[in-house]
Scaffold this motif. Structure first.
Motif, PDB file in Angstrom:
ATOM      1  N   ILE A  49       0.648  -1.441  -0.085  1.00  0.00           N
ATOM      2  CA  ILE A  49      -0.223  -0.023   0.450  1.00  0.00           C
ATOM      3  C   ILE A  49       0.878   1.487   0.393  1.00  0.00           C
ATOM      4  O   ILE A  49       0.589   1.859  -0.369  1.00  0.00           O
ATOM      5  N   VAL A  53       2.433   4.274  -3.417  1.00  0.00           N
ATOM      6  CA  VAL A  53       1.789   5.656  -2.632  1.00  0.00           C
ATOM      7  C   VAL A  53       3.114   6.299  -2.714  1.00  0.00           C
ATOM      8  O   VAL A  53       3.193   7.536  -3.727  1.00  0.00           O
ATOM      9  N   LEU A 134      -3.530  -5.980  -6.072  1.00  0.00           N
ATOM     10  CA  LEU A 134      -3.360  -4.723  -5.085  1.00  0.00           C
ATOM     11  C   LEU A 134      -2.326  -3.516  -5.141  1.00  0.00           C
ATOM     12  O   LEU A 134      -2.669  -2.584  -5.364  1.00  0.00           O
ATOM     13  N   ALA A 135      -1.293  -4.038  -5.153  1.00  0.00           N
ATOM     14  CA  ALA A 135       0.161  -2.535  -5.413  1.00  0.00           C
ATOM     15  C   ALA A 135      -0.241  -2.221  -6.722  1.00  0.00           C
ATOM     16  O   ALA A 135       0.152  -0.635  -7.135  1.00  0.00           O
ATOM     17  N   CYS A 137      -2.583  -1.665  -9.251  1.00  0.00           N
ATOM     18  CA  CYS A 137      -4.052  -1.363  -8.635  1.00  0.00           C
ATOM     19  C   CYS A 137      -4.038   0.809  -8.105  1.00  0.00           C
ATOM     20  O   CYS A 137      -4.486   1.151  -9.137  1.00  0.00           O
ATOM     21  N   LEU A 138      -2.566   0.483  -6.835  1.00  0.00           N
ATOM     22  CA  LEU A 138      -2.782   1.180  -6.684  1.00  0.00           C
ATOM     23  C   LEU A 138      -1.901   2.245  -7.025  1.00  0.00           C
ATOM     24  O   LEU A 138      -2.049   3.488  -7.510  1.00  0.00           O
ATOM     25  N   GLY A 141      -3.751   3.472 -10.570  1.00  0.00           N
ATOM     26  CA  GLY A 141      -4.952   4.257  -9.695  1.00  0.00           C
ATOM     27  C   GLY A 141      -4.519   6.051  -9.346  1.00  0.00           C
ATOM     28  O   GLY A 141      -5.014   7.353  -9.722  1.00  0.00           O
ATOM     29  N   MET A 142      -3.041   5.782  -8.633  1.00  0.00           N
ATOM     30  CA  MET A 142      -2.904   7.400  -8.296  1.00  0.00           C
ATOM     31  C   MET A 142      -2.622   8.176  -9.260  1.00  0.00           C
ATOM     32  O   MET A 142      -2.724   8.736  -9.679  1.00  0.00           O
TER      33      MET A 142
END
Length: 274
Positions: A49, A53, A134-135, A137-138, A141-142
């Motif tokens: 996560i 980011v 998950l990573a 998608c983050l 998404g960012m």
């Protein structure tokens, strides 16, 4: 009265049929176990996560204006690289988790169970794929929130994601082998960063190799991470860098072919650094 006795061959065959491990079932069970660890211990997902980011925001706004004139312009160059950087850095968890299971005696219990033994490793790696997704998608998404628009559209992005997941799966075998060969999870982490940081930062993730001095450019050009980043940029831009994609797939197959059997040999032998 004469007793009826089943033929010995049939009895042995039936017994073998009952005891035969179901490969798919056992592998999916172990994959589900790995995902349950994340749900029960959310801190295990913190790297998946915070790294995406932090890296996407930090490097875009820190270097964007200086290198490309604006953060948004630089983001188009940077994002495929941070996608690779993020996913590769968190693959070490595969080896750390296996080392932890060995230290707790969990692997000894698995070895004594009537299951398909490779499922312990393969299932764990499949479960770790959830963290990689998950990573990914983050990061994407960012990027979208910050103005990134891939010219290759959804199809190009999907191919790029599939390629990085394939490569990450193959790299994970390196860390599982180390997880069984080294004495502690900390040692796995230290060696992972000692290997991955030079490969990821001395690559084309952040800058074009053309801007680098000759000696460093030579290393960057042969760096496997650079090949992967180039393939990711091409796919997300809507072009097809067949040679780069082929190189990544070949490297993935080679890593799996070497470190997959090595991992299973260490697992069956129960060596684990003892």
């Amino acid at each position: 009265m004469t007793a009826v006795i089943a033929p010995p061959a049939l009895t042995v065959a039936n017994h073998a049929a009952v005891r035969r491990p179901r490969m798919l079932r056992d592998t999916l069970t172990m994959a589900w176990r790995a995902m349950l660890h994340i749900r029960r211990e959310p801190e295990l997902a913190t790297d998946a996560i915070f790294i995406p980011v932090l890296f996407t925001l930090f490097f875009t706004y820190l270097f964007g204006g200086a290198l490309s004139g604006s953060p948004r312009e630089y983001l188009r160059f940077l994002l495929p690289g941070t996608l690779v950087l993020t996913v590769l850095l968190i693959t070490v968890t595969a080896g750390v988790s296996l080392n932890t299971d060995r230290a707790r005696g969990t692997l000894d219990r698995f070895r004594s169970m009537p299951i398909w033994q490779p499922s312990v490793i393969v299932g764990g790696l499949i479960g770790d794929m959830a963290r990689y997704v998950l990573a990914t998608c983050l990061v994407l998404g960012m990027g979208l929130l910050m103005g990134y628009r891939p010219a290759g559209g959804a199809g190009g992005v999907a191919l790029a994601v599939a390629l990085i997941l394939i490569f990450a799966f193959s790299v994970s075998w390196v860390w599982t082998a180390l997880g069984l060969a080294l004495r502690s999870a900390q040692a796995v982490t230290v060696i992972s960063f000692a290997v991955q940081l030079p490969l990821t930062f001395a690559s084309n993730v952040f800058v074009s190799p053309a801007t680098l001095p000759g000696w460093l450019r030579t290393f960057v050009d042969v760096n496997p991470v650079s090949h992967l980043v180039t393939a990711e940029r091409a796919l997300m831009a809507g072009t097809w860098a067949a040679s780069q994609v082929g190189w990544v797939l070949l490297a993935s197959a080679a890593l799996t072919a070497v470190f997959g059997p090595l991992t299973m040999r260490l697992y069956r032998a129960g060596q684990g650094g003892s």
